[in-house]
Each structure stands twice: as structure tokens, then as C-alpha cells.
Design a protein around this motif. Structure first.
Motif, PDB file in Angstrom:
ATOM      1  N   GLY A  54       0.812  -1.210   0.000  1.00  0.00           N
ATOM      2  CA  GLY A  54       0.000   0.000   0.000  1.00  0.00           C
ATOM      3  C   GLY A  54       0.847   1.261   0.000  1.00  0.00           C
ATOM      4  N   LEU A  55       1.920   1.257   0.770  1.00  0.00           N
ATOM      5  CA  LEU A  55       2.818   2.413   0.792  1.00  0.00           C
ATOM      6  C   LEU A  55       3.490   2.597  -0.558  1.00  0.00           C
ATOM      7  CD1 LEU A  55       4.331   1.887   4.345  1.00  0.00           C
ATOM      8  CD2 LEU A  55       2.676   3.629   3.658  1.00  0.00           C
ATOM      9  N   TRP A  56       3.876   1.506  -1.196  1.00  0.00           N
ATOM     10  CA  TRP A  56       4.461   1.592  -2.542  1.00  0.00           C
ATOM     11  C   TRP A  56       3.456   2.215  -3.506  1.00  0.00           C
ATOM     12  CZ3 TRP A  56       3.351  -0.452  -7.366  1.00  0.00           C
ATOM     13  CH2 TRP A  56       4.363  -0.336  -8.323  1.00  0.00           C
ATOM     14  N   LEU A  57       2.208   1.783  -3.419  1.00  0.00           N
ATOM     15  CA  LEU A  57       1.159   2.337  -4.282  1.00  0.00           C
ATOM     16  C   LEU A  57       0.935   3.822  -4.003  1.00  0.00           C
ATOM     17  CD1 LEU A  57      -1.346  -0.646  -4.084  1.00  0.00           C
ATOM     18  CD2 LEU A  57      -0.063   0.061  -6.115  1.00  0.00           C
ATOM     19  N   ALA A  58       0.943   4.217  -2.725  1.00  0.00           N
ATOM     20  CA  ALA A  58       0.771   5.625  -2.369  1.00  0.00           C
ATOM     21  C   ALA A  58       1.926   6.459  -2.914  1.00  0.00           C
ATOM     22  CB  ALA A  58       0.658   5.782  -0.861  1.00  0.00           C
ATOM     23  N   GLU A  59       3.126   5.943  -2.819  1.00  0.00           N
ATOM     24  CA  GLU A  59       4.285   6.668  -3.350  1.00  0.00           C
ATOM     25  C   GLU A  59       4.221   6.751  -4.872  1.00  0.00           C
ATOM     26  OE1 GLU A  59       7.675   4.753  -1.525  1.00  0.00           O
ATOM     27  OE2 GLU A  59       7.355   5.861   0.349  1.00  0.00           O
ATOM     28  N   LEU A  60       3.536   5.809  -5.485  1.00  0.00           N
ATOM     29  CA  LEU A  60       3.342   5.833  -6.934  1.00  0.00           C
ATOM     30  C   LEU A  60       2.335   6.917  -7.318  1.00  0.00           C
ATOM     31  CD1 LEU A  60       4.399   4.107  -9.324  1.00  0.00           C
ATOM     32  CD2 LEU A  60       2.375   2.679  -9.054  1.00  0.00           C
ATOM     33  N   GLY A  61       1.449   7.284  -6.392  1.00  0.00           N
ATOM     34  CA  GLY A  61       0.480   8.343  -6.642  1.00  0.00           C
ATOM     35  C   GLY A  61      -0.961   7.975  -6.372  1.00  0.00           C
ATOM     36  N   LEU A  62      -1.227   6.750  -5.945  1.00  0.00           N
ATOM     37  CA  LEU A  62      -2.599   6.322  -5.689  1.00  0.00           C
ATOM     38  C   LEU A  62      -3.041   6.673  -4.272  1.00  0.00           C
ATOM     39  CD1 LEU A  62      -1.302   3.794  -7.683  1.00  0.00           C
ATOM     40  CD2 LEU A  62      -3.745   3.400  -7.666  1.00  0.00           C
ATOM     41  N   VAL A  69      -6.660  -7.789   9.620  1.00  0.00           N
ATOM     42  CA  VAL A  69      -7.285  -8.244  10.859  1.00  0.00           C
ATOM     43  C   VAL A  69      -6.440  -7.865  12.077  1.00  0.00           C
ATOM     44  CG1 VAL A  69      -6.265 -10.563  10.880  1.00  0.00           C
ATOM     45  CG2 VAL A  69      -8.544 -10.190  11.863  1.00  0.00           C
ATOM     46  N   SER A  70      -5.172  -7.531  11.880  1.00  0.00           N
ATOM     47  CA  SER A  70      -4.267  -7.233  12.987  1.00  0.00           C
ATOM     48  C   SER A  70      -4.196  -5.736  13.285  1.00  0.00           C
ATOM     49  CB  SER A  70      -2.858  -7.740  12.674  1.00  0.00           C
ATOM     50  OG  SER A  70      -1.936  -7.245  13.635  1.00  0.00           O
ATOM     51  N   ALA A  71      -4.599  -5.356  14.485  1.00  0.00           N
ATOM     52  CA  ALA A  71      -4.494  -3.957  14.908  1.00  0.00           C
ATOM     53  C   ALA A  71      -3.031  -3.527  14.996  1.00  0.00           C
ATOM     54  CB  ALA A  71      -5.191  -3.764  16.255  1.00  0.00           C
ATOM     55  N   VAL A  72      -2.150  -4.439  15.396  1.00  0.00           N
ATOM     56  CA  VAL A  72      -0.721  -4.118  15.489  1.00  0.00           C
ATOM     57  C   VAL A  72      -0.171  -3.799  14.101  1.00  0.00           C
ATOM     58  CG1 VAL A  72       1.573  -5.044  16.074  1.00  0.00           C
ATOM     59  CG2 VAL A  72      -0.382  -5.457  17.595  1.00  0.00           C
ATOM     60  N   ALA A  73      -0.501  -4.615  13.109  1.00  0.00           N
ATOM     61  CA  ALA A  73      -0.034  -4.365  11.741  1.00  0.00           C
ATOM     62  C   ALA A  73      -0.566  -3.037  11.222  1.00  0.00           C
ATOM     63  CB  ALA A  73      -0.452  -5.505  10.823  1.00  0.00           C
ATOM     64  N   ILE A  74      -1.816  -2.741  11.506  1.00  0.00           N
ATOM     65  CA  ILE A  74      -2.423  -1.486  11.041  1.00  0.00           C
ATOM     66  C   ILE A  74      -1.720  -0.292  11.678  1.00  0.00           C
ATOM     67  CG2 ILE A  74      -4.541  -0.096  11.137  1.00  0.00           C
ATOM     68  CD1 ILE A  74      -4.447  -2.280   8.906  1.00  0.00           C
ATOM     69  N   GLU A  75      -1.405  -0.380  12.971  1.00  0.00           N
ATOM     70  CA  GLU A  75      -0.659   0.699  13.637  1.00  0.00           C
ATOM     71  C   GLU A  75       0.710   0.883  12.973  1.00  0.00           C
ATOM     72  OE1 GLU A  75      -0.451  -0.171  17.827  1.00  0.00           O
ATOM     73  OE2 GLU A  75      -2.628  -0.260  18.002  1.00  0.00           O
ATOM     74  N   ALA A  78       0.225   2.577   9.506  1.00  0.00           N
ATOM     75  CA  ALA A  78      -0.077   4.006   9.633  1.00  0.00           C
ATOM     76  C   ALA A  78       1.167   4.795  10.032  1.00  0.00           C
ATOM     77  CB  ALA A  78      -1.207   4.219  10.645  1.00  0.00           C
ATOM     78  N   ALA A  79       1.959   4.241  10.937  1.00  0.00           N
ATOM     79  CA  ALA A  79       3.202   4.913  11.345  1.00  0.00           C
ATOM     80  C   ALA A  79       4.170   5.012  10.168  1.00  0.00           C
ATOM     81  CB  ALA A  79       3.851   4.165  12.510  1.00  0.00           C
ATOM     82  N   ALA A  80       4.275   3.961   9.384  1.00  0.00           N
ATOM     83  CA  ALA A  80       5.161   3.983   8.211  1.00  0.00           C
ATOM     84  C   ALA A  80       4.678   5.001   7.181  1.00  0.00           C
ATOM     85  CB  ALA A  80       5.247   2.591   7.594  1.00  0.00           C
ATOM     86  N   PHE A  92      -5.633   3.216   6.741  1.00  0.00           N
ATOM     87  CA  PHE A  92      -5.510   1.826   7.160  1.00  0.00           C
ATOM     88  C   PHE A  92      -6.524   1.552   8.257  1.00  0.00           C
ATOM     89  CE2 PHE A  92      -1.236   2.844   5.541  1.00  0.00           C
ATOM     90  CZ  PHE A  92      -1.096   1.832   4.603  1.00  0.00           C
ATOM     91  N   GLU A  93      -7.195   0.396   8.173  1.00  0.00           N
ATOM     92  CA  GLU A  93      -8.194   0.057   9.189  1.00  0.00           C
ATOM     93  C   GLU A  93      -8.154  -1.429   9.525  1.00  0.00           C
ATOM     94  OE1 GLU A  93     -12.402   0.090   8.311  1.00  0.00           O
ATOM     95  OE2 GLU A  93     -12.017  -0.278   6.197  1.00  0.00           O
TER      96      GLU A  93
END
Length: 185
Positions: A54-62, A69-75, A78-80, A92-93
């Protein structure tokens, strides 16, 4: 998934810690086809984990909507996103995909890496905007022993036969497919 599944993944991501900065990239199966990804529009990253794709896609411009399902992964995702300066294009949710896809508009890209629930196959295709790209990878029986979460040979091609295949492959225990929804839909 069960509450136990969420707890399992929370423990796993807590043990892993935040993803290294250099880990933001397309997975190897999709990387040779990176030019197939659009540079604008909306993306859905399902079972996104720490948000690397997702971060790669955002950096691409999307604009990216990631869910896991993991709250830890989502945190961690979001921090990244904040650290990389793309939090304005990322949401992220925590979401259990047993309840279906997250609510939202048609997506120009849907990525589902190393997660597959065949109950979502039709919803994935329906959620794609005309011309939208699905990039999906899952564990496979091809080059590995059969197992509960492994696709059988040809299963992804069969499940996503409505899409125009951009690239696909099976081997070494992984099956993957990149396909576009026809524009005439």
C-alpha cells in the motif's frame, strides 16, 4: 477469522516490529510487472499487514485503503505512512474480511498478497473499476504439498476468468495473477 486469528497476527507483527524502511516494495511476483500499475486513482490493499505494498502504491500516486485483521499491523502501517510522508493518501483500518470487502468506491487497483478467500472472488471483480487491475497471490499446491490454504493448479485463472490476464504464474508453492477488468463492463 476468529478473535484468535486476530490475536495470532497481532503477536506475529509485534514480534516482527515495524517494517524496515527499504521493505516498501512490490512483492517479487508482481515486481517485473510494475509498469502495469496505474499512477493515479484508488487502490485497495487487502490483508495489507504492515502496509508495504500500500505504501508503494501511495508513493506511486494512488490513494490507498488498506485493511488487515491485525491492529498491530495497522498501527505499523499508519506509522510507516507518516514516516514516508504519504499519510494523506493512506487510510488503514482493522477489518476482518470474513465480513466482506471494506465499503468504498470502485478501485483502480486491488492487491491481495498471500491471502485468499474464494468467497470474495466475485466481490473483488465487481469492486474493480472498468480497466482496474487485480494483483493476487496465494499459497499454491504447485511445487508444494497440498494444504488447507493452498490453491490447486489453475485455480486463480479459473476464478478470475472474467479478467484480461496481464501476467500469471504458479510454482514453488505460490500462485499469482494480475488481471484487468474489461473496460466494457
Amino acid at each position: 477469522m476468529t478473535a484468535g486469528d486476530g490475536a495470532h497476527w497481532d503477536r506475529r507483527y509485534a514480534e516482527l516490529g515495524p517494517a524496515p524502511v527499504g521493505a516498501v516494495a512490490l512483492p517479487g511476483v508482481f515486481a517485473p510487472h510494475s509498469s502495469a500499475f496505474p499512477t493515479e486513482g484508488a487502490a485497495l490493499d487487502l490483508a495489507c499487514g504492515q502496509g508495504r505494498i500500500g505504501l508503494w502504491l501511495a508513493e506511486l500516486g494512488l490513494t490507498v485503503h488498506g485493511s488487515d485483521v491485525s491492529a498491530v499491523a495497522i498501527e505499523q502501517a499508519a506509522a510507516a505512512a507518516r514516516q514516508r510522508g504519504v499519510s494523506d493518501r493512506c487510510r488503514f483500518e482493522v477489518l476482518d474480511l470474513d465480513g466482506g470487502l471494506p465499503v468504498g468506491p470502485p478501485a483502480d487497483v486491488i492487491v491481495c498478497h498471500m491471502f485468499r478467500d474464494e468467497r470474495l472472488d466475485r466481490a473483488l471483480v465487481a469492486r474493480l473499476a472498468p480497466g482496474g487491475l487485480l494483483a493476487i497471490a496465494a499459497l499454491s499446491e504447485v511445487g508444494a504439498a497440498p494444504g488447507r490454504f493452498r490453491t490447486r493448479p489453475g485455480e486463480l485463472a479459473e476464478a478470475f476468468a472474467d479478467l484480461d490476464v496481464v501476467a500469471a504464474g504458479e510454482g514453488s508453492g505460490t500462485a499469482w495473477l494480475m488481471g484487468r477488468r474489461p473496460r466494457s463492463c
